[in-house]
Design a protein around this motif. Structure first.
Motif, PDB file in Angstrom:
ATOM      1  N   GLU A 230       0.822  -1.205   0.000  1.00  0.00           N
ATOM      2  CA  GLU A 230       0.000   0.000   0.000  1.00  0.00           C
ATOM      3  C   GLU A 230       0.858   1.258   0.000  1.00  0.00           C
ATOM      4  OE1 GLU A 230      -3.955  -1.850   2.200  1.00  0.00           O
ATOM      5  OE2 GLU A 230      -2.457  -0.759   3.381  1.00  0.00           O
ATOM      6  N   LEU A 231       1.967   1.247   0.753  1.00  0.00           N
ATOM      7  CA  LEU A 231       2.854   2.408   0.752  1.00  0.00           C
ATOM      8  C   LEU A 231       3.453   2.647  -0.632  1.00  0.00           C
ATOM      9  CD1 LEU A 231       4.709   1.919   4.154  1.00  0.00           C
ATOM     10  CD2 LEU A 231       3.139   3.772   3.575  1.00  0.00           C
ATOM     11  N   LEU A 232       3.626   1.572  -1.398  1.00  0.00           N
ATOM     12  CA  LEU A 232       4.200   1.684  -2.731  1.00  0.00           C
ATOM     13  C   LEU A 232       3.128   1.878  -3.804  1.00  0.00           C
ATOM     14  CD1 LEU A 232       7.030  -1.003  -2.510  1.00  0.00           C
ATOM     15  CD2 LEU A 232       7.230   1.478  -2.344  1.00  0.00           C
ATOM     16  N   GLY A 233       1.943   2.260  -3.381  1.00  0.00           N
ATOM     17  CA  GLY A 233       0.919   2.650  -4.332  1.00  0.00           C
ATOM     18  C   GLY A 233       0.085   1.528  -4.903  1.00  0.00           C
ATOM     19  N   ALA A 234       0.180   0.319  -4.342  1.00  0.00           N
ATOM     20  CA  ALA A 234      -0.613  -0.786  -4.855  1.00  0.00           C
ATOM     21  C   ALA A 234      -2.083  -0.556  -4.515  1.00  0.00           C
ATOM     22  CB  ALA A 234      -0.136  -2.109  -4.261  1.00  0.00           C
ATOM     23  N   VAL A 235      -2.951  -0.635  -5.514  1.00  0.00           N
ATOM     24  CA  VAL A 235      -4.386  -0.469  -5.281  1.00  0.00           C
ATOM     25  C   VAL A 235      -5.132  -1.793  -5.427  1.00  0.00           C
ATOM     26  CG1 VAL A 235      -4.462   1.964  -5.893  1.00  0.00           C
ATOM     27  CG2 VAL A 235      -4.677   0.255  -7.696  1.00  0.00           C
ATOM     28  N   ASN A 236      -4.520  -2.769  -6.061  1.00  0.00           N
ATOM     29  CA  ASN A 236      -5.133  -4.084  -6.207  1.00  0.00           C
ATOM     30  C   ASN A 236      -4.523  -5.044  -5.193  1.00  0.00           C
ATOM     31  OD1 ASN A 236      -6.745  -3.345  -8.452  1.00  0.00           O
ATOM     32  ND2 ASN A 236      -5.002  -3.646  -9.819  1.00  0.00           N
ATOM     33  N   VAL A 237      -5.015  -4.988  -3.979  1.00  0.00           N
ATOM     34  CA  VAL A 237      -4.599  -5.914  -2.924  1.00  0.00           C
ATOM     35  C   VAL A 237      -5.878  -6.504  -2.339  1.00  0.00           C
ATOM     36  CG1 VAL A 237      -3.325  -6.223  -0.770  1.00  0.00           C
ATOM     37  CG2 VAL A 237      -2.591  -4.477  -2.407  1.00  0.00           C
ATOM     38  N   PHE A 238      -6.015  -7.828  -2.408  1.00  0.00           N
ATOM     39  CA  PHE A 238      -7.269  -8.444  -1.977  1.00  0.00           C
ATOM     40  C   PHE A 238      -6.984  -9.719  -1.170  1.00  0.00           C
ATOM     41  CE2 PHE A 238      -6.355  -9.356  -6.438  1.00  0.00           C
ATOM     42  CZ  PHE A 238      -6.292 -10.746  -6.479  1.00  0.00           C
ATOM     43  N   PRO A 239      -7.873 -10.036  -0.220  1.00  0.00           N
ATOM     44  CA  PRO A 239      -7.677 -11.220   0.613  1.00  0.00           C
ATOM     45  C   PRO A 239      -7.953 -12.506  -0.165  1.00  0.00           C
ATOM     46  CG  PRO A 239      -9.759 -10.179   1.152  1.00  0.00           C
ATOM     47  CD  PRO A 239      -9.070  -9.269   0.172  1.00  0.00           C
ATOM     48  N   ALA A 240      -7.240 -13.553   0.190  1.00  0.00           N
ATOM     49  CA  ALA A 240      -7.392 -14.844  -0.492  1.00  0.00           C
ATOM     50  C   ALA A 240      -6.998 -15.966   0.464  1.00  0.00           C
ATOM     51  CB  ALA A 240      -6.538 -14.882  -1.757  1.00  0.00           C
ATOM     52  N   THR A 241      -7.204 -17.185   0.016  1.00  0.00           N
ATOM     53  CA  THR A 241      -6.816 -18.374   0.772  1.00  0.00           C
ATOM     54  C   THR A 241      -6.040 -19.300  -0.137  1.00  0.00           C
ATOM     55  OG1 THR A 241      -8.802 -18.215   2.153  1.00  0.00           O
ATOM     56  CG2 THR A 241      -7.641 -20.327   2.155  1.00  0.00           C
ATOM     57  N   VAL A 242      -4.921 -19.828   0.349  1.00  0.00           N
ATOM     58  CA  VAL A 242      -4.100 -20.744  -0.439  1.00  0.00           C
ATOM     59  C   VAL A 242      -4.813 -22.091  -0.563  1.00  0.00           C
ATOM     60  CG1 VAL A 242      -1.887 -21.956  -0.583  1.00  0.00           C
ATOM     61  CG2 VAL A 242      -1.988 -19.609   0.324  1.00  0.00           C
TER      62      VAL A 242
END
Length: 362
Positions: A230-242
Protein backbone atom coordinates in the motif's frame (compact mmCIF):
# COMPACT_ATOMS: atom_id res chain seq x y z
CA UNK A 1 29.27 0.13 1.19
CA UNK A 2 27.63 2.00 4.04
CA UNK A 3 26.14 -0.11 6.83
CA UNK A 4 23.88 1.35 9.50
CA UNK A 5 22.38 -0.61 12.38
CA UNK A 6 21.25 1.58 15.24
CA UNK A 7 18.49 2.52 17.64
CA UNK A 8 17.48 6.07 18.50
CA UNK A 9 14.74 7.41 20.75
CA UNK A 10 13.31 10.91 20.51
CA UNK A 11 10.49 11.35 23.02
CA UNK A 12 7.82 8.74 22.27
CA UNK A 13 9.30 7.99 18.83
CA UNK A 14 11.70 5.06 18.51
CA UNK A 15 13.82 4.60 15.40
CA UNK A 16 15.36 1.18 14.80
CA UNK A 17 17.31 0.97 11.56
CA UNK A 18 19.03 -1.84 9.67
CA UNK A 19 20.30 -0.58 6.34
CA UNK A 20 22.94 -1.41 3.74
CA UNK A 21 23.75 1.05 0.95
CA UNK A 22 26.21 -0.07 -1.76
CA UNK A 23 27.43 2.30 -4.50
CA UNK A 24 24.44 3.72 -6.34
CA UNK A 25 21.28 5.46 -5.16
CA UNK A 26 19.53 4.02 -2.12
CA UNK A 27 16.17 5.70 -1.61
CA UNK A 28 14.61 5.93 1.85
CA UNK A 29 10.89 6.03 1.10
CA UNK A 30 7.95 6.33 3.44
CA UNK A 31 5.20 8.62 4.71
CA UNK A 32 5.83 11.77 6.72
CA UNK A 33 6.87 10.89 10.26
CA UNK A 34 8.26 7.48 9.35
CA UNK A 35 11.83 8.37 10.39
CA UNK A 36 13.50 9.00 7.02
CA UNK A 37 15.08 12.37 7.81
CA UNK A 38 16.04 11.31 11.32
CA UNK A 39 17.81 8.28 9.85
CA UNK A 40 19.79 10.52 7.51
CA UNK A 41 20.72 12.92 10.31
CA UNK A 42 21.93 10.03 12.46
CA UNK A 43 24.10 8.71 9.63
CA UNK A 44 25.48 12.21 9.06
CA UNK A 45 26.31 12.58 12.77
CA UNK A 46 23.94 15.48 13.37
CA UNK A 47 22.14 13.39 16.00
CA UNK A 48 23.67 10.51 17.92
CA UNK A 49 21.97 7.10 18.22
CA UNK A 50 21.47 5.50 21.61
CA UNK A 51 22.94 2.21 20.44
CA UNK A 52 24.39 0.55 17.35
CA UNK A 53 27.01 1.04 14.67
CA UNK A 54 27.45 3.00 11.43
CA UNK A 55 30.36 2.11 9.15
CA UNK A 56 31.72 2.82 5.66
CA UNK A 57 33.77 0.08 4.03
CA UNK A 58 34.00 -1.57 7.45
CA UNK A 59 35.42 1.51 9.20
CA UNK A 60 33.12 2.76 11.98
CA UNK A 61 32.09 6.40 12.11
CA UNK A 62 29.82 5.55 15.04
CA UNK A 63 29.96 2.61 17.42
CA UNK A 64 28.28 3.05 20.77
CA UNK A 65 29.82 -0.08 22.29
CA UNK A 66 33.35 0.92 21.21
CA UNK A 67 32.95 4.57 22.19
CA UNK A 68 33.38 5.83 18.61
CA UNK A 69 31.52 8.92 17.40
CA UNK A 70 33.28 10.73 14.56
CA UNK A 71 32.13 14.41 14.27
CA UNK A 72 29.99 15.20 11.21
CA UNK A 73 32.68 17.27 9.47
CA UNK A 74 35.16 14.40 9.72
CA UNK A 75 32.94 11.61 8.44
CA UNK A 76 33.62 12.46 4.81
CA UNK A 77 29.93 12.67 3.91
CA UNK A 78 28.35 15.29 1.68
CA UNK A 79 24.95 16.51 2.86
CA UNK A 80 22.19 18.56 1.24
CA UNK A 81 18.64 19.16 2.42
CA UNK A 82 15.37 20.66 1.22
CA UNK A 83 16.78 24.16 1.62
CA UNK A 84 20.14 24.79 -0.06
CA UNK A 85 21.63 26.40 3.12
CA UNK A 86 24.18 28.38 1.11
CA UNK A 87 26.24 31.32 2.35
CA UNK A 88 24.50 34.47 1.08
CA UNK A 89 27.58 36.67 1.50
CA UNK A 90 29.66 34.44 -0.80
CA UNK A 91 29.52 34.09 -4.57
CA UNK A 92 28.48 30.89 -6.34
CA UNK A 93 32.14 29.96 -6.91
CA UNK A 94 33.06 30.66 -3.29
CA UNK A 95 30.16 28.54 -2.05
CA UNK A 96 31.17 25.56 -4.17
CA UNK A 97 34.83 25.93 -3.15
CA UNK A 98 34.04 26.29 0.57
CA UNK A 99 34.92 22.68 1.43
CA UNK A 100 38.24 22.81 -0.45
CA UNK A 101 40.15 24.94 2.00
CA UNK A 102 42.96 22.37 2.31
CA UNK A 103 43.50 22.20 -1.45
CA UNK A 104 46.00 24.21 -3.46
CA UNK A 105 44.63 27.17 -5.34
CA UNK A 106 45.12 25.41 -8.67
CA UNK A 107 43.29 22.25 -7.50
CA UNK A 108 40.52 24.31 -5.94
CA UNK A 109 40.00 26.27 -9.17
CA UNK A 110 40.05 23.10 -11.30
CA UNK A 111 37.57 21.19 -9.13
CA UNK A 112 35.23 24.16 -8.76
CA UNK A 113 35.23 25.00 -12.48
CA UNK A 114 34.55 21.35 -13.42
CA UNK A 115 31.60 21.12 -11.04
CA UNK A 116 30.14 24.46 -12.10
CA UNK A 117 30.24 23.31 -15.71
CA UNK A 118 28.76 19.91 -14.87
CA UNK A 119 25.87 21.46 -12.96
CA UNK A 120 25.12 23.99 -15.69
CA UNK A 121 26.41 26.93 -13.64
CA UNK A 122 29.19 28.19 -15.91
CA UNK A 123 28.78 31.95 -16.19
CA UNK A 124 27.22 32.19 -12.73
CA UNK A 125 30.51 32.11 -10.83
CA UNK A 126 30.33 35.67 -9.51
CA UNK A 127 26.60 35.75 -8.83
CA UNK A 128 25.34 36.14 -5.27
CA UNK A 129 23.08 33.44 -3.91
CA UNK A 130 20.13 35.81 -3.51
CA UNK A 131 20.02 36.37 -7.26
CA UNK A 132 19.62 32.67 -8.13
CA UNK A 133 16.44 30.73 -8.86
CA UNK A 134 15.51 27.81 -6.62
CA UNK A 135 16.83 25.29 -9.13
CA UNK A 136 20.12 27.14 -9.54
CA UNK A 137 20.61 27.38 -5.78
CA UNK A 138 19.97 23.66 -5.36
CA UNK A 139 22.53 22.92 -8.07
CA UNK A 140 25.07 25.02 -6.15
CA UNK A 141 24.28 23.09 -2.96
CA UNK A 142 24.78 19.73 -4.68
CA UNK A 143 28.03 20.91 -6.29
CA UNK A 144 29.30 22.12 -2.89
CA UNK A 145 28.43 18.75 -1.31
CA UNK A 146 30.39 16.91 -4.01
CA UNK A 147 33.39 19.27 -4.23
CA UNK A 148 35.55 17.67 -1.47
CA UNK A 149 35.40 14.32 -3.27
CA UNK A 150 33.16 12.58 -0.74
CA UNK A 151 32.17 9.02 -1.63
CA UNK A 152 28.97 9.23 0.42
CA UNK A 153 26.26 11.78 -0.35
CA UNK A 154 23.24 12.21 1.95
CA UNK A 155 20.28 14.02 0.38
CA UNK A 156 17.14 14.92 2.32
CA UNK A 157 14.36 15.69 -0.21
CA UNK A 158 16.60 18.14 -2.09
CA UNK A 159 14.18 18.53 -5.03
CA UNK A 160 10.92 18.95 -3.12
CA UNK A 161 10.64 22.72 -3.71
CA UNK A 162 11.46 22.57 -7.43
CA UNK A 163 9.15 22.31 -10.43
CA UNK A 164 8.94 18.99 -12.27
CA UNK A 165 11.17 19.95 -15.21
CA UNK A 166 14.02 20.98 -12.90
CA UNK A 167 13.53 17.89 -10.76
CA UNK A 168 13.80 15.65 -13.81
CA UNK A 169 17.06 17.30 -14.94
CA UNK A 170 18.62 16.95 -11.48
CA UNK A 171 17.51 13.32 -11.13
CA UNK A 172 19.29 12.45 -14.39
CA UNK A 173 22.41 14.33 -13.29
CA UNK A 174 22.41 12.61 -9.91
CA UNK A 175 22.13 9.14 -11.42
CA UNK A 176 24.94 9.90 -13.87
CA UNK A 177 27.22 11.13 -11.06
CA UNK A 178 26.46 8.09 -8.91
CA UNK A 179 27.62 5.77 -11.66
CA UNK A 180 30.61 7.79 -12.84
CA UNK A 181 32.05 8.32 -9.34
CA UNK A 182 30.75 5.09 -7.73
CA UNK A 183 29.10 7.22 -5.08
CA UNK A 184 27.01 5.89 -2.23
CA UNK A 185 23.96 8.16 -2.33
CA UNK A 186 21.20 7.92 0.26
CA UNK A 187 18.20 9.90 -0.92
CA UNK A 188 15.14 10.67 1.21
CA UNK A 189 11.76 11.17 -0.45
CA UNK A 190 8.05 10.62 0.14
CA UNK A 191 7.36 11.01 -3.59
CA UNK A 192 6.62 7.56 -5.03
CA UNK A 193 7.40 8.59 -8.61
CA UNK A 194 10.73 10.07 -7.56
CA UNK A 195 11.58 6.91 -5.62
CA UNK A 196 10.92 4.77 -8.70
CA UNK A 197 12.90 7.05 -11.02
CA UNK A 198 15.98 7.40 -8.79
CA UNK A 199 16.41 4.22 -6.78
CA UNK A 200 18.84 1.44 -7.47
CA UNK A 201 17.85 0.13 -4.05
CA UNK A 202 14.74 0.99 -2.09
CA UNK A 203 14.21 0.95 1.68
CA UNK A 204 10.59 1.36 2.79
CA UNK A 205 10.21 2.95 6.23
CA UNK A 206 7.15 3.18 8.42
CA UNK A 207 6.83 3.85 12.14
CA UNK A 208 10.59 4.06 12.64
CA UNK A 209 11.34 0.67 11.07
CA UNK A 210 12.65 -0.55 7.72
CA UNK A 211 9.78 -2.75 6.56
CA UNK A 212 11.58 -3.96 3.44
CA UNK A 213 14.79 -3.15 1.57
CA UNK A 214 16.31 -4.43 -1.63
CA UNK A 215 16.71 -3.76 -5.35
CA UNK A 216 14.04 -1.31 -6.51
CA UNK A 217 12.17 -3.61 -8.89
CA UNK A 218 12.19 -6.51 -6.44
CA UNK A 219 10.59 -4.37 -3.73
CA UNK A 220 8.01 -2.83 -6.09
CA UNK A 221 7.06 -6.14 -7.70
CA UNK A 222 7.26 -8.34 -4.60
CA UNK A 223 6.42 -6.42 -1.42
CA UNK A 224 6.77 -8.40 1.79
CA UNK A 225 3.30 -7.56 3.12
CA UNK A 226 0.15 -5.52 2.55
CA UNK A 227 1.50 -2.43 4.34
CA UNK A 228 4.55 -2.24 2.06
CA UNK A 229 2.36 -2.82 -1.00
CA UNK A 230 0.00 0.00 0.00
CA UNK A 231 2.85 2.41 0.75
CA UNK A 232 4.20 1.68 -2.73
CA UNK A 233 0.92 2.65 -4.33
CA UNK A 234 -0.61 -0.79 -4.86
CA UNK A 235 -4.39 -0.47 -5.28
CA UNK A 236 -5.13 -4.08 -6.21
CA UNK A 237 -4.60 -5.91 -2.92
CA UNK A 238 -7.27 -8.44 -1.98
CA UNK A 239 -7.68 -11.22 0.61
CA UNK A 240 -7.39 -14.84 -0.49
CA UNK A 241 -6.82 -18.37 0.77
CA UNK A 242 -4.10 -20.74 -0.44
CA UNK A 243 -5.42 -23.95 -2.02
CA UNK A 244 -2.16 -25.67 -3.00
CA UNK A 245 1.43 -24.87 -3.87
CA UNK A 246 4.35 -26.45 -5.69
CA UNK A 247 7.89 -25.24 -6.39
CA UNK A 248 6.95 -22.63 -9.00
CA UNK A 249 3.25 -21.82 -8.65
CA UNK A 250 0.56 -21.31 -6.04
CA UNK A 251 -3.19 -21.69 -6.43
CA UNK A 252 -5.51 -19.49 -4.35
CA UNK A 253 -9.14 -18.57 -4.13
CA UNK A 254 -10.36 -14.98 -3.74
CA UNK A 255 -14.06 -14.07 -3.45
CA UNK A 256 -14.92 -17.41 -5.04
CA UNK A 257 -12.50 -16.98 -7.98
CA UNK A 258 -9.55 -19.33 -8.40
CA UNK A 259 -6.22 -17.86 -9.47
CA UNK A 260 -2.66 -19.00 -10.16
CA UNK A 261 0.32 -17.00 -8.89
CA UNK A 262 4.05 -17.42 -9.54
CA UNK A 263 5.41 -15.05 -6.88
CA UNK A 264 5.09 -15.01 -3.11
CA UNK A 265 6.71 -13.86 0.11
CA UNK A 266 7.17 -16.09 3.13
CA UNK A 267 6.12 -19.74 3.16
CA UNK A 268 2.39 -19.89 2.31
CA UNK A 269 0.71 -23.22 3.01
CA UNK A 270 -2.67 -24.70 1.97
CA UNK A 271 -5.50 -23.19 3.99
CA UNK A 272 -3.49 -20.11 4.94
CA UNK A 273 -5.06 -16.65 4.69
CA UNK A 274 -3.00 -14.39 2.42
CA UNK A 275 -3.14 -11.09 0.56
CA UNK A 276 -2.70 -11.03 -3.22
CA UNK A 277 -1.40 -8.05 -5.17
CA UNK A 278 -1.21 -7.10 -8.83
CA UNK A 279 -0.17 -3.65 -9.99
CA UNK A 280 -2.80 -1.88 -12.15
CA UNK A 281 -0.50 -1.52 -15.14
CA UNK A 282 0.12 -5.32 -15.19
CA UNK A 283 -3.53 -6.32 -15.69
CA UNK A 284 -4.25 -7.16 -19.34
CA UNK A 285 -7.57 -6.35 -21.05
CA UNK A 286 -8.60 -9.04 -23.55
CA UNK A 287 -11.35 -9.31 -26.15
CA UNK A 288 -11.02 -13.09 -26.16
CA UNK A 289 -10.58 -15.46 -23.23
CA UNK A 290 -7.05 -16.17 -21.95
CA UNK A 291 -6.16 -19.71 -20.90
CA UNK A 292 -5.21 -18.78 -17.33
CA UNK A 293 -6.50 -16.30 -14.73
CA UNK A 294 -9.38 -15.00 -16.82
CA UNK A 295 -11.78 -12.69 -14.98
CA UNK A 296 -14.87 -11.37 -16.83
CA UNK A 297 -15.54 -7.85 -15.58
CA UNK A 298 -17.09 -4.53 -16.54
CA UNK A 299 -15.91 -0.94 -16.22
CA UNK A 300 -17.89 0.95 -13.59
CA UNK A 301 -15.73 4.10 -13.27
CA UNK A 302 -12.89 5.68 -15.19
CA UNK A 303 -10.58 8.65 -14.78
CA UNK A 304 -8.70 10.45 -17.54
CA UNK A 305 -5.17 11.61 -16.59
CA UNK A 306 -4.20 12.71 -20.09
CA UNK A 307 -1.44 10.20 -20.82
CA UNK A 308 -3.27 7.33 -19.13
CA UNK A 309 -6.70 6.14 -17.98
CA UNK A 310 -7.56 4.58 -14.64
CA UNK A 311 -10.36 2.04 -15.03
CA UNK A 312 -12.32 0.52 -12.14
CA UNK A 313 -13.71 -2.97 -12.81
CA UNK A 314 -16.43 -5.00 -11.07
CA UNK A 315 -16.37 -8.77 -11.70
CA UNK A 316 -19.36 -10.18 -13.58
CA UNK A 317 -19.44 -13.09 -11.16
CA UNK A 318 -16.97 -14.35 -8.58
CA UNK A 319 -13.68 -12.52 -8.07
CA UNK A 320 -12.12 -9.35 -6.70
CA UNK A 321 -12.68 -5.78 -7.82
CA UNK A 322 -9.70 -4.47 -9.79
CA UNK A 323 -8.20 -1.21 -10.99
CA UNK A 324 -6.47 -1.13 -14.39
CA UNK A 325 -4.12 1.55 -15.68
CA UNK A 326 -4.05 1.84 -19.45
CA UNK A 327 -2.00 4.23 -21.58
CA UNK A 328 -4.04 6.60 -23.75
CA UNK A 329 -2.94 5.11 -27.08
CA UNK A 330 -4.04 1.51 -26.25
CA UNK A 331 -7.23 2.98 -24.78
CA UNK A 332 -8.05 4.52 -28.16
CA UNK A 333 -6.88 1.54 -30.24
CA UNK A 334 -8.98 -0.88 -28.18
CA UNK A 335 -11.92 1.55 -28.35
CA UNK A 336 -12.45 1.19 -24.61
CA UNK A 337 -14.72 4.24 -24.62
CA UNK A 338 -17.49 2.33 -26.38
CA UNK A 339 -17.08 -1.02 -24.66
CA UNK A 340 -17.58 -1.67 -20.95
CA UNK A 341 -17.41 -5.49 -20.69
CA UNK A 342 -13.97 -7.14 -20.91
CA UNK A 343 -12.10 -10.24 -19.92
CA UNK A 344 -9.20 -9.33 -17.65
CA UNK A 345 -6.09 -11.47 -17.67
CA UNK A 346 -3.99 -11.55 -14.49
CA UNK A 347 -0.61 -13.02 -15.56
CA UNK A 348 0.64 -15.46 -12.87
CA UNK A 349 4.10 -13.85 -12.84
CA UNK A 350 2.49 -10.50 -11.96
CA UNK A 351 0.34 -11.85 -9.12
CA UNK A 352 2.23 -11.66 -5.83
CA UNK A 353 1.05 -13.44 -2.67
CA UNK A 354 1.87 -12.04 0.79
CA UNK A 355 1.19 -13.27 4.33
CA UNK A 356 -1.98 -11.75 5.72
CA UNK A 357 -1.58 -9.86 9.01
CA UNK A 358 -2.48 -11.84 12.09
CA UNK A 359 -5.95 -11.02 13.49
CA UNK A 360 -5.80 -8.39 16.20
CA UNK A 361 -6.14 -9.78 19.72
CA UNK A 362 -9.45 -8.97 21.41
Amino acid sequence: MLEARFRLERGAFELEIQLEAPPGVTVLFGPSGSGKSLTLRAIAGIVEPDAGRIAVEGAAVFDRAAGISVPPHRRGFGYAGQRPALFPHLTVRQNVAFGLRDHSRADKDAVTSALLARFGLAGFEQRRIGSLSGGQAQRVALARALAPGHRVLLLDEPFSALDEALRQDLRVLLNDLARERELVIIFVTHDLREAHLLADRLAVLDGGRVLQAGPRDAVFRAPSNRRVAELLGAVNVFPATVIRRNESTLVFTAAGWEGLAASWSGDPAPGQAVDVMIRPERVVMRRGTPTVNALPARIVREFDYGNSRILHFEPDGAGPRLVVELASRPYDVLDVRSRKSWTLELPPEDLHVMPAPAPAAR
